[in-house]
Scaffold this active site. Structure first.
Site, PDB file in Angstrom:
ATOM      1  N   GLU B  47     -10.428 -25.633 -26.898  1.00  0.00           N
ATOM      2  CA  GLU B  47     -10.857 -24.881 -28.079  1.00  0.00           C
ATOM      3  C   GLU B  47     -11.757 -23.749 -27.613  1.00  0.00           C
ATOM      4  O   GLU B  47     -12.811 -23.979 -27.050  1.00  0.00           O
ATOM      5  CB  GLU B  47     -11.624 -25.807 -29.035  1.00  0.00           C
ATOM      6  CG  GLU B  47     -10.743 -26.911 -29.591  1.00  0.00           C
ATOM      7  CD  GLU B  47     -11.537 -28.022 -30.255  1.00  0.00           C
ATOM      8  OE1 GLU B  47     -12.694 -27.783 -30.667  1.00  0.00           O
ATOM      9  OE2 GLU B  47     -11.008 -29.137 -30.342  1.00  0.00           O
ATOM     10  N   ASP B  58     -23.221 -25.297 -36.711  1.00  0.00           N
ATOM     11  CA  ASP B  58     -23.537 -25.607 -35.322  1.00  0.00           C
ATOM     12  C   ASP B  58     -25.006 -25.887 -35.079  1.00  0.00           C
ATOM     13  O   ASP B  58     -25.885 -25.302 -35.707  1.00  0.00           O
ATOM     14  CB  ASP B  58     -23.092 -24.446 -34.420  1.00  0.00           C
ATOM     15  CG  ASP B  58     -21.584 -24.420 -34.258  1.00  0.00           C
ATOM     16  OD1 ASP B  58     -21.044 -25.423 -33.746  1.00  0.00           O
ATOM     17  OD2 ASP B  58     -20.951 -23.430 -34.656  1.00  0.00           O
ATOM     18  N   TYR B 173      -9.191 -33.130 -37.279  1.00  0.00           N
ATOM     19  CA  TYR B 173     -10.468 -33.130 -36.543  1.00  0.00           C
ATOM     20  C   TYR B 173     -11.400 -34.070 -37.290  1.00  0.00           C
ATOM     21  O   TYR B 173     -11.865 -33.761 -38.380  1.00  0.00           O
ATOM     22  CB  TYR B 173     -11.029 -31.713 -36.527  1.00  0.00           C
ATOM     23  CG  TYR B 173     -12.171 -31.447 -35.566  1.00  0.00           C
ATOM     24  CD1 TYR B 173     -13.267 -32.304 -35.453  1.00  0.00           C
ATOM     25  CD2 TYR B 173     -12.160 -30.297 -34.776  1.00  0.00           C
ATOM     26  CE1 TYR B 173     -14.299 -32.028 -34.572  1.00  0.00           C
ATOM     27  CE2 TYR B 173     -13.200 -30.011 -33.897  1.00  0.00           C
ATOM     28  CZ  TYR B 173     -14.264 -30.887 -33.800  1.00  0.00           C
ATOM     29  OH  TYR B 173     -15.296 -30.602 -32.941  1.00  0.00           O
TER      30      TYR B 173
END
Lengths: 393, 260
Positions: B47, B58, B173
């Site tokens: 990725e 994040d 995911y």
């Protein structure tokens, strides 16, 4: 044409909920329940009671005689600065804390720029016995020190956001990260008409009490409900959204938002999003955003921490695109001058944010018969250091 | 149309290792060397992170790598330039991961076309939610044979899980716990319940578990419940230090796969 949000959370092409999956359960819950909760009898009773007996509403609509003489036009000030905690922000936090209670949440997070929303959030958390964490850009922690102390005294934990330019955008990033990490017990009290649907609409509804009052107050004082124009400063745009709300469909009323131009829209130190930005996605909604050609967000600048934001609420983006409202800007220098003028003509020290709306009086063609309502969104206590440094008193 | 992601999951059913890194970090021109060294170390899927100024999903490690990368001068345009010719040496699936705004500004159609040209197989855009994807993006992605990789979390309801499974075409995911990236690594009991609940649903798509996977122990653990796992922050952190990229990358991957 409707200027309100549609079923999918959009104002025209702006709005939506561009959220990571981690935020989905909370946002979906809000989307499904917010209207039902805020329209319920119990909620309305609690909201109205607290606004009246705790916040001190209705806030006065004051005819500013000396200002009117100076500008040769009728000028009314909607005195949101007289609310408990010193600004309009408390209208929204009262609404959202009641909503959070209904949802069974026990922990509140918020972002703040000038600290007004942080103080308003810490205040309602003390009132309702909720745990409160406020994220504030590290730069703003410094330049708005009195509000940081207030929040701490009210029992809130203030966390300085150290990323980016360390201002409102970065505080918002940190608050969103907190919510992602605390998906179950936490409600995020967003302070403006920004963020994913339903926040822009929900916050606008809580703030709409401002224009609701302006209508009947004008009627009471002048025998007419509609002014010629409404002026309000715009960062994210919550006080303007509240001041415009009940006039949106009265197309004869001119709506004017004033953005923070910082050192000027031709410099790289500005926060005038509608002038300098273009459509994009920031903080989970599609709106105008100050950005590079590569889509990276530009760090904004304004002397006023509350307007120092590179985005704007999607409702305003739509009012701008449809030309229902007009958006002007004022520079730091124009704002300081306007703040001093109001102080010495009317004995009212305005917040730097609100002084942007005052500065616009010099930029529009005012006629003697016009009725101008300026939303004086906050008081200047928190800005005394900036004023004193600048004016040298 | 054939896609390398589907091929990978046909060929390999367990212990798939996917690694994330931020393009342009530590140095602007490290992108291709990092990819080639990851492939040489035996990674199954890569990725490639497109840095964004405001990465709200994040944690600190990827916030920092994104910031450094942007300061180094990285952009989507630059990244595509670097990736031209990558398919001459690399045959494993490559995914681009990043936030929506830079993609919108590049132009959705132009972005997807360029992805197909350089040989990208899928996209992970955490702030592109399911409904927006289906209404406005799905068709364009499909035209360029790009799989959209959607996320699920412990809070995702069974009903939504099925919707996500139906809308997915590459893999799902599976975020180990609702958190930003780089959160503390452990597999708590509630995660186990979640992993087992999802496993028992027998979804059509394979799953990779990510967030909080950082070493052999957490990797092996995750692999019990899914076809494999994804490592991001721990790898980005491992790129710090004075050894050569070569050494840092092979040491890291060996430690995860072999425990040495």
């Amino acid at each position: 044409m409707s200027y309100q949000v549609n079923r999918k959370g959009y104002y025209g092409e702006f709005g939506g909920a561009y959220i990571p999956e981690m935020m989905h359960p909370n946002i979906e819950e809000l989307q499904e329940k917010y209207m039902e909760i805020i329209n319920s009898y119990n909620f309305k009773q609690d909201f109205i009671n607290l606004l009246k007996h705790y916040v001190g509403r209705p806030s006065p609509l004051y005819y500013a005689r000396r200002m009117s003489e100076r500008y040769q036009s009728h000028i009314f000030l909607k005195r949101e600065d007289l609310n408990h905690t010193g600004s309009h922000k408390i209208n929204n936090t009262i609404g959202q804390i009641l909503l959070a209670k209904s949802l069974g949440k026990t922990r509140i997070i918020a972002e703040t720029g000038a600290g007004q929303h942080g103080v308003a959030t810490a205040t309602v958390c003390a009132l309702m016995d909720m745990k409160c964490i406020v994220y504030m850009g590290a730069l703003d922690v410094q330049r708005q020190a009195p509000n940081v102390k207030k929040m701490r005294m009210l029992g809130a934990e203030v966390i300085a956001a150290e990323s980016g330019n360390k201002t409102l955008k970065d505080a918002t990033n940190e608050a969103m990260r907190d919510w992602i990490n605390n998906p179950v017990d936490t409600h995020y009290i967003i302070g403006s008409v920004v963020g994913p649907h339903p926040y822009p609409d929900m916050v606008a509804r809580f703030q709409s009490v401002i224009s609701e009052e302006i209508k009947w107050q004008l009627d009471e004082q002048l025998g007419r409900e509609l002014p010629t124009r409404i002026l309000a400063c715009v960062g994210g745009g919550s006080n303007a959204a509240g001041a415009f709300y009940h006039f949106l469909d009265d197309e004869s009323v001119e709506l004017i938002g004033i953005e923070a131009a910082g050192k000027g829209v031709d410099t790289d130190e500005s926060a005038a999003t509608l002038t300098l930005g273009k459509p994009g996605v920031l903080h989970s909604s599609r709106s105008f955003v100050m950005q590079t050609k590569d889509g990276q967000i530009i760090e904004p600048y304004s002397i006023s921490a509350g307007l120092d934001y590179p985005g704007i609420g999607p409702m305003h983006a739509n009012l701008f695109a449809t030309k229902r409202a007009k958006y002007l800007w004022a520079t730091d220098d124009e704002v300081l001058e306007a703040a001093l003028e109001l102080t010495q003509l009317e004995g009212i020290i305005p917040a730097l944010e609100s002084a942007h709306a005052l500065a616009a009086l010099k930029k529009i063609d005012l006629k003697p018969e016009d009725v101008n309502v300026i939303n004086l969104s906050g008081r200047g206590d928190k800005d005394m250091e900036t004023y004193l440094n600048h004016f040298g008193y | 149309m054939k896609n390398r992601i589907n091929q990978l999951f046909l060929d390999k059913k367990e212990n798939i290792l996917s690694v994330y890194f931020t393009a342009g970090y530590p140095q602007l021109d490290d992108t291709v060397s990092i990819i080639e060294k990851l492939v040489a170390s035996g990674v199954d899927l890569i990725e490639i992170g497109m840095p964004f100024s405001d990465p709200v999903a994040d944690g600190p490690v990827i916030q920092n790598s994104s910031l450094v990368s942007l300061r180094n001068g990285m952009s989507i345009e630059k990244l595509f330039d670097q990736l031209i010719g990558i398919r001459e040496t690399v045959s494993i699936p490559l995914i681009l991961m990043g936030y929506l705004n830079p993609v919108i500004q590049y132009g959705l159609e132009a972005f997807c076309r360029k992805c197909a040209e350089v040989g990208i197989d899928g996209l992970i855009l955490p702030d592109l939610p399911l409904n927006e994807y289906q209404e406005n993006y799905r068709e364009v992605f499909a035209r360029y044979n790009l799989h959209n990789i959607l996320l699920i979390t412990p809070q995702t309801s069974d009903k939504r899980l099925k919707e996500i499974d139906e809308a997915s075409s590459g893999f799902i995911y599976m975020v180990s716990s609702s958190s930003t990236t780089g959160a503390k690594s452990s597999v708590a009991d509630f995660q186990k319940d979640y992993f087992e609940r999802v496993k028992a649903m027998e979804l059509t798509n394979p799953r990779l578990i990510g967030f909080g996977i950082s070493n052999k122990e957490t990797f092996d653990n995750a692999c019990q419940y899914a076809e494999g796992a994804i490592i991001g922050s721990a790898f980005v952190k491992a790129l710090d230090g004075n050894e050569s990229l070569d050494v840092k990358i092979s040491n890291f991957v060996n430690q995860v796969v072999k425990g040495v």
